[in-house]
Enzyme design. Sequence first.
Site, PDB file in Angstrom:
ATOM      1  N   THR A   1       0.859  -1.178   0.000  1.00 36.47           N
ATOM      2  CA  THR A   1       0.000   0.000   0.000  1.00 36.47           C
ATOM      3  C   THR A   1       0.898   1.231   0.000  1.00 36.47           C
ATOM      4  OG1 THR A   1      -1.680  -1.192   1.265  1.00 36.47           O
ATOM      5  CG2 THR A   1      -1.867   1.196   1.196  1.00 36.47           C
TER       6      THR A   1
ATOM      7  N   LYS B   1      -6.943   1.083  -3.181  1.00 38.81           N
ATOM      8  CA  LYS B   1      -6.535   0.399  -1.947  1.00 38.81           C
ATOM      9  C   LYS B   1      -6.564   1.354  -0.759  1.00 38.81           C
ATOM     10  CE  LYS B   1      -5.065  -2.417   1.069  1.00 38.81           C
ATOM     11  NZ  LYS B   1      -3.687  -2.885   1.198  1.00 38.81           N
TER      12      LYS B   1
ATOM     13  N   LYS C   1      -0.293   4.813   8.895  1.00 40.05           N
ATOM     14  CA  LYS C   1       0.414   5.138   7.649  1.00 40.05           C
ATOM     15  C   LYS C   1      -0.548   5.247   6.484  1.00 40.05           C
ATOM     16  CE  LYS C   1       1.932   2.053   5.037  1.00 40.05           C
ATOM     17  NZ  LYS C   1       1.506   1.355   3.786  1.00 40.05           N
TER      18      LYS C   1
END
Length: 285
Positions: free
Chosen positions: A88, A164, A232
Site C-alpha cells: 500500500t 486500496k 500510515k
Amino acid sequence: MDIGFIGLGAMGRAMARNLAAGGHAVKAWNRSGGAVEGVDMVTSPAEAFQADAVMTMLSDDDAIRSVVLDPGLLHAASRGPVHVVCSTISVAFARELVAAHTAAGLGFVSAPVLGRPDVAARGELNVLAGGPPGVVDKVRPILEVIGGRIWDMGPEAPTANAAKIACNMMITMAIEAMAEAVVLTEANGLARDHFFELILGTLFGSRSYQVYSANIAAGTYEPGFKATLGFKDLRLAMAAAEQVGRHLPMLEAVHRRMAETVQAGLGERDWSAMAEFTINGGRQS
C-alpha cells in the site's frame, strides 16, 4: 516462472510460500533474513531483480525507495522483469514509480492486496491490479496464485493504489462506526456482543464488520494489521485528498483517532484498537 520476491513480513511470507508451492521458482530477499519453505533466499535485492517478474511487499514508499530506486536496481535488471508492487503506497509515489520504470524500460504493475495474513496463507487475497493490459497479462499467472480474485483497476497503475487507500480508509470508518454504536447501546443496557449479532445478521454482514466486531466485542486486539500501518495508510489517504483539493471530514476524524491509538503505545496492536478510545471517551482502557 522465475520470480524474485522482496519483503517477507507476515503477508509477503505467505505469498512467497504459495508462489513456490504453485510451481514457480522463487528467490527472495528480506532485510531481516529468515527462510520460507520452497523459496531460495538470496543475499541482495539486486539478485531478486534477476528474474522474469519481481514482487515487492515492502512496508511503505520510503522502504521501496531505499531498497529499489536509490540503489538503481531498475537499470541493473538485465532480464527486464515486470515489477509488481503489492504494498500500500501513496498515489504520488505510484506515479513516480511509473515514470522510473518507463525510463528503465521495465514493465510496472500496481497490485495492492486486500486481506489479512490468514487470507494470504490461503491464497485468497483480493488483488487490485492496475497497469497496461499487456503488462498485467504477463504477470496474471502469478497474481492468480496469490489471489482469489483479480480486480481490474484500469490501465493506469496509480488507480489501483487510490482504490486500496480508499478501501483501508473505509475499514477504519467501519471500526469507528461500530465503536460509536457501542457507546449508544451499552449506555442503554445492551451488551456489545448482542448488538453485533444484530448488525451482522441484518445490515452489516461484510468481512470487515465480522472481523473487527469480534475484536471489539472481546476487547482484545491481537495484531492482524498493526495500528502503525493503519496510521500510515490514513496519512496516505489524507495526502491523496489534499492532492485533489478536497476536505474529507470522516477521514480526518479516523486519522485523528488512529494517531491517538499509536501515540498511546498501541501501535503494535491491531488497528481496531482505535475503537477503545471512542468507547472509553477518548481514554485508553
